[in-house]
Design an enzyme around this catalytic site. Structure first.
Site, PDB file in Angstrom:
ATOM      1  N   SER A  63       3.490  -1.338   1.339  1.00 29.47           N
ATOM      2  CA  SER A  63       2.392  -0.358   1.337  1.00 29.47           C
ATOM      3  C   SER A  63       2.622   0.836   2.261  1.00 29.47           C
ATOM      4  O   SER A  63       1.930   1.849   2.141  1.00 29.47           O
ATOM      5  CB  SER A  63       1.076  -1.028   1.728  1.00 29.47           C
ATOM      6  OG  SER A  63       0.630  -1.859   0.694  1.00 29.47           O
ATOM      7  N   TYR A  73       7.100   2.408  -8.954  1.00 29.58           N
ATOM      8  CA  TYR A  73       6.243   1.943  -7.858  1.00 29.58           C
ATOM      9  C   TYR A  73       6.875   0.756  -7.123  1.00 29.58           C
ATOM     10  O   TYR A  73       6.851   0.702  -5.887  1.00 29.58           O
ATOM     11  CB  TYR A  73       4.872   1.560  -8.413  1.00 29.58           C
ATOM     12  CG  TYR A  73       3.872   1.172  -7.355  1.00 29.58           C
ATOM     13  CD1 TYR A  73       3.258   2.132  -6.564  1.00 29.58           C
ATOM     14  CD2 TYR A  73       3.539  -0.163  -7.136  1.00 29.58           C
ATOM     15  CE1 TYR A  73       2.336   1.780  -5.595  1.00 29.58           C
ATOM     16  CE2 TYR A  73       2.620  -0.525  -6.166  1.00 29.58           C
ATOM     17  CZ  TYR A  73       2.020   0.454  -5.397  1.00 29.58           C
ATOM     18  OH  TYR A  73       1.116   0.096  -4.420  1.00 29.58           O
ATOM     19  N   TYR A  78      -5.555  -1.586   5.509  1.00 23.34           N
ATOM     20  CA  TYR A  78      -6.338  -2.341   4.524  1.00 23.34           C
ATOM     21  C   TYR A  78      -7.812  -2.357   4.962  1.00 23.34           C
ATOM     22  O   TYR A  78      -8.272  -1.397   5.574  1.00 23.34           O
ATOM     23  CB  TYR A  78      -5.778  -3.762   4.365  1.00 23.34           C
ATOM     24  CG  TYR A  78      -4.321  -3.786   3.981  1.00 23.34           C
ATOM     25  CD1 TYR A  78      -3.873  -3.161   2.819  1.00 23.34           C
ATOM     26  CD2 TYR A  78      -3.385  -4.425   4.782  1.00 23.34           C
ATOM     27  CE1 TYR A  78      -2.525  -3.188   2.462  1.00 23.34           C
ATOM     28  CE2 TYR A  78      -2.036  -4.455   4.425  1.00 23.34           C
ATOM     29  CZ  TYR A  78      -1.624  -3.831   3.257  1.00 23.34           C
ATOM     30  OH  TYR A  78      -0.314  -3.860   2.903  1.00 23.34           O
ATOM     31  N   VAL A 138       2.868  -5.421   3.574  1.00 20.94           N
ATOM     32  CA  VAL A 138       2.880  -6.889   3.592  1.00 20.94           C
ATOM     33  C   VAL A 138       4.233  -7.481   3.979  1.00 20.94           C
ATOM     34  O   VAL A 138       4.367  -8.690   4.138  1.00 20.94           O
ATOM     35  CB  VAL A 138       2.465  -7.510   2.239  1.00 20.94           C
ATOM     36  CG1 VAL A 138       0.998  -7.323   1.987  1.00 20.94           C
ATOM     37  CG2 VAL A 138       3.313  -6.977   1.108  1.00 20.94           C
TER      38      VAL A 138
END
Lengths: 298, 298, 298, 298
Positions: free
Chosen positions: C54, C182, C234, C252
């Site tokens: 992320s 992605y 997050y 993560v």
């Protein structure tokens, strides 16, 4: 019959949010069946008194429809089943206009109760209790004051639902007055035979068991039974329609009223509940009865 | 009969998300009724072909149940009505475990379609079409390739639902293969008489109109009709149960199949839809029919 | 410094949804700090390679803004934090128009990635990797093919989000092509020093550590850091802003990049994650650093 | 300065849920800026009194933290921004445990207000007003009884939120007593200069403008300003952070307090609101100010 389902009570749990309900004996199972003949068939703890709780939603809906007609009632509450728990508030916020989806969830039942005619809660309650007495043929029916009081004191979620609806114009007036009436309506006490006769009145399209006139007009009895099928057993209604197929309504006290088309009323008591809030032995009992006697409407 | 509801078509709108559907004539209304006698009663545009769309959900559910039995099917899809639109994804996320609430919403129907037996989509589709031919007694039924292709190309929301369920283990395998089958199942073409005979087969507890054997086992026909009552008309099912009370399933093509207990099948076509996606004239037609002939199961 | 937080790793868990991530050593903790001087301060496992995951959202956002400007980018993605998990789909359905709330949740990052300029995924990826190499001053940076492949194969939830957005016109084109890009972007490999230098570039308002020109325009660097504060960690971003107050983004894989205003870049690696998906030791390390050196922007 | 934004008021709307607010002049725009020197810079309708409304959430949060410390306060309310409207109830139901996401939404502010120390509402309110007087250096500040009364009477949504939280143990005690306090806190009246000085006190890390001691402890002022950034402008906070980057809190009366790090307080009044409930001219004014004087913290 009861012997076959007694074992299921071990897997259930008595409602414990108020002391009066938590004192019920989880092993109790009772049933009464009434087909219009003089006496009920009954077995087990059919004589024990218990409070109507959510079963009262069916009766206030009938009375509100008799008081106002469909247009008024369904301007305040919808007709659609919901996949949410009976006490959920989410759809009141996400649906526009804010209107409870149906009269069998708490929000909808509160909106319906707010419509019962009467100049005071005493008068409204007297009208409702008189209605229940007529449907059951039992003139001794009344409400349990201790249960009503306990529920009133712990009714914060219902207050939240009510104020939310008041904000959005679904209901008006003093919320604590409404809650006072609502918790008393839930605390009306019956036994299995009373329920069986109420179920019979609905099954008979509203005709009184031992009288010649109709207590509930045909169309209203039909409408009420439709809700019992689509939304009567909380969010287990769909499965119940498949497994049992009898118009029925349950309450967290462990009561279930059934109205078999053609004229059979069923009253059940079994306070041990499954995780969705329905009498665990009662559900099984109705499943066995329906299969054995082909009672499903489907 | 059709005369009485023709005017309602003006308040509806033909589905327009694919060209093939948008070409339908909004003024069309047709009906066929079949009670097991040699000929159907039919009126209006009863001969026009249209695609099953969501009506196919009823047929794949029956076939999946015949292929696998209740335990397997209901491990993948629930039995509860939902107050959400038929194409909603929210409850797949909020419910644990992630499982579509019932087989009549898109997510549930996709999960059911993924269960149809067959070594290839060709074989699965052949089995399904053969099943529809048997139920309708019309050996010419097939699917509309142009509609299937259009729907496949615009099925992104169904892809989204499918991948969400794949992530959560509800379905497995290649999603575009599933979508290929699903969009072809939706594109099976029938007319009102075909639908009436399919409805009759369900109403007759699965017996074939002109044959001596049962195409759908009794228990499965009953189960399917129960879903038609609790969830058959999208999120207008509750109101439909009250106003009409006939097990029925609609599609965005404007078709409705009805299965009146005791053995009457109804097929309706009326592509002008109300805001919930049901044929606006078709709903009215069923309401009139039900009231006039006392067809409600409640 | 690392000594003080090493113990926290025991309370965390390594991400295990793909094998490549699950092989990480939960006891690892590494940090690098870069203030523009020749060498980084570094400690612990600062040399180990890990994938951006992320953290890449910050870099594609910067690149997309450089490619298209604010108006285009924010027509596809919002600017508001969300209380939902990073992979939630519910708000895409409930919000009208359907548009991801911000570029730091998966839906938003997918929408942003779909905007990166390039005639093919190879070209887009080369541009992105070149961008990361410039920001970090490390020309050897590339992506981990095994991780990318694993993630592509298990990316069903991201496919679901993407098809949902395609249905609603937020993104267009082939979804598997988007997912290919992605998952490769998420698989770009760095170590703590690379991250520290990337953080420094952002902290310096986009200026290159050892060059005289600006890689990221001032306004874009500022905008990106704002998202790092409001949505970078997050749905623990709010608490992180209070406890730490440094613009930061986690992944993560256990990586965290921090950009302290005034010109300090921080790179952290600690694959044992807390329940919200942030490096458990890394969060603690940043809290200690911020308190000791008064690094909070608040 | 005001000249440049005056035109925006035409696109906004004055809050109209209570008469007292609806009487505001939509064309009004006022500003005061205080940097610790003797006099404020002020322009436009800086002298008009208006009620704090949601701006009070910042002050009760500070006071509750001073009364109880972080552990107690954050056991009742979270720290995370939410993408939902400030008066939403949905997350109270969907989040487990039921706890408001942050102190800047209504549910969270109600939970915080329930913590203010005092043996009666009179005492609590006196403490709060005294706190506001100290922060602003204006000993004449009090609350508007008419506004408080109107808001109390129309506070059904806040009652709904409160009873929901009471049901789930987040708050306890009499809800109407809490609402009485809450609506009075919202009705505290200030002008732009008062707000500017309050903002200055927060910006100065809690130090009193003309005194030598600190009214709000450093850590609490910092924490409060962090919430102002992540959740201060309703669900436009993310965009505001990007466009303006000043810790700020708005109210539906049209007031905005800003606390620029380094010691500048800003008070704005502009009752014409945008669709998210923020002063439309005030937002623009802050954007211009921030750009011109580089006031963003990012």
């Amino acid at each position: 019959m009861i012997k076959k389902v007694k074992g299921y009570t071990k897997n259930g749990k008595v409602a414990d949010y108020i002391p009066a309900l938590s004192k019920a004996d989880p092993n109790d199972v009772g049933i009464a069946i009434f087909d219009g003949n003089k006496t009920c068939f009954s077995e087990g703890e059919h004589h024990k008194l218990f409070t109507l709780q959510s079963i009262s939603k069916v009766l206030t809906l009938a009375l509100a429809l008799m008081d106002h007609g469909e247009d008024v009632v369904f301007s305040k509450v919808g007709m659609e089943p919901t996949g949410d728990p009976f006490n959920s508030i989410a759809k009141l916020e996400s649906h526009i206009p804010s209107k409870p989806l149906n009269p069998m969830i708490n929000a909808g039942a509160l909106a319906v109760s707010s419509l019962i005619k009467g100049s005071s809660n005493e008068e409204k309650l007297e009208r409702l209790i008189q209605f229940v007495r007529e449907l059951s043929g039992n003139s001794l029916i009344t409400y349990n004051q201790e249960v009503a009081k306990s529920e009133f004191e712990t009714a914060d979620l219902n207050r939240s639902l009510s104020y939310f609806m008041k904000q959005h114009g679904v209901i008006s007036g003093d919320i604590d007055v409404l809650l006072d009436f609502y918790t008393k309506q839930c605390a009306i006490e019956v036994n299995c035979e009373d329920l069986a006769k109420i179920g019979y009145s609905l099954a008979q399209q509203g005709e009184h068991p031992q009288k010649s006139y109709s207590i509930i007009p045909f169309e209203i009895a039909r409408l009420v039974k439709t809700f019992m099928v689509t939304c009567g057993m909380y969010n287990a209604s769909g499965e119940f329609a498949i497994r049992v197929g009898i118009p029925a309504k349950s309450g967290v006290s462990g009561g279930i009223v059934g109205a078999v088309p053609g004229g059979i009323g069923i009253g059940i008591y079994g306070p041990a509940l499954d995780e969705k809030g329905n009498s665990i032995a009662g559900m099984k009992l109705l499943e066995l009865l329906s299969a054995k006697h082909h009672l499903s409407i489907f």
